[in-house]
Design an enzyme around this catalytic site. Structure first.
Site, PDB file in Angstrom:
ATOM      1  N   CYS A  48       1.079  -0.865   0.053  1.00 15.56           N
ATOM      2  CA  CYS A  48      -0.499   0.243   0.367  1.00 15.56           C
ATOM      3  C   CYS A  48       0.937   1.596  -0.028  1.00 15.56           C
ATOM      4  O   CYS A  48       1.710   0.611   0.464  1.00 15.56           O
ATOM      5  CB  CYS A  48      -0.902   0.117   1.238  1.00 15.56           C
ATOM      6  SG  CYS A  48      -0.224  -0.077   2.689  1.00 15.56           S
ATOM      7  N   CYS A  54      -2.105   1.288  -4.419  1.00 25.02           N
ATOM      8  CA  CYS A  54      -0.853   2.328  -4.641  1.00 25.02           C
ATOM      9  C   CYS A  54      -0.706   2.147  -6.112  1.00 25.02           C
ATOM     10  O   CYS A  54       0.420   2.872  -6.273  1.00 25.02           O
ATOM     11  CB  CYS A  54       0.226   1.133  -4.284  1.00 25.02           C
ATOM     12  SG  CYS A  54       0.827  -0.559  -5.265  1.00 25.02           S
ATOM     13  N   CYS A  74       3.628   0.025  -8.596  1.00 25.11           N
ATOM     14  CA  CYS A  74       4.419  -1.022  -7.998  1.00 25.11           C
ATOM     15  C   CYS A  74       4.497  -1.221  -9.283  1.00 25.11           C
ATOM     16  O   CYS A  74       3.945  -1.780  -9.882  1.00 25.11           O
ATOM     17  CB  CYS A  74       3.050  -1.882  -7.422  1.00 25.11           C
ATOM     18  SG  CYS A  74       3.272  -3.396  -7.202  1.00 25.11           S
TER      19      CYS A  74
END
Length: 137
Positions: A14, A88, A92
């Site tokens: 996150c 996120c 990522c």
């Protein structure tokens, strides 16, 4: 002579690594024990885990007070079989051959423990399902 099979590994991501990913990692570690390797990280880690999250987890008997938010690294993603993102966005990195899941969950940042409890319970429910899926893969 027995052959050691590598444990499946899961990475929870996150933004701040101070709430959702910490709760998910703690539940997976608590429920799966040594059967699954667990990591968590954030694209922009906070200085500490959200105190309301620590309190909510303590209510279910899991102590995460000593955990610290960690920065998301390419190596952590590469070393994981399953990557679970929780808001996120595009931060990522994506690699072929990995399994990616996105869990849509409210962000507990700035919330009191009353608001964190339902998020915690939703994460616990998802982690139960994740364990079955990862160990049967």
């Amino acid at each position: 002579m027995s052959t050691l099979t590598p444990r499946p590994s899961v990475l929870f991501v996150c933004v701040h690594n101070a709430g959702r990913s910490q709760m998910a990692a703690a539940f997976l570690t608590h429920l799966a024990g040594e059967r699954i390797e667990v990591r968590s990280a954030g694209s922009a880690p906070a200085e500490q885990v959200n105190p309301a999250v620590v309190e909510a987890m303590a209510e279910v008997g899991i102590d995460i007070a000593a955990q610290t938010p960690k920065i998301l690294t390419v190596e952590a993603v590469q070393a994981s079989d399953v990557v679970i993102t929780m808001g996120c966005g595009d931060a990522c990195p994506v690699f072929p051959g990995k399994s990616y899941l996105d869990w849509q969950l409210d962000d507990p940042a700035g919330q009191g423990v009353e608001a964190v409890r339902p998020i915690r319970d939703a994460i616990e429910e998802r982690v139960h399902g994740l364990i079955s899926a990862v160990l049967s893969a």
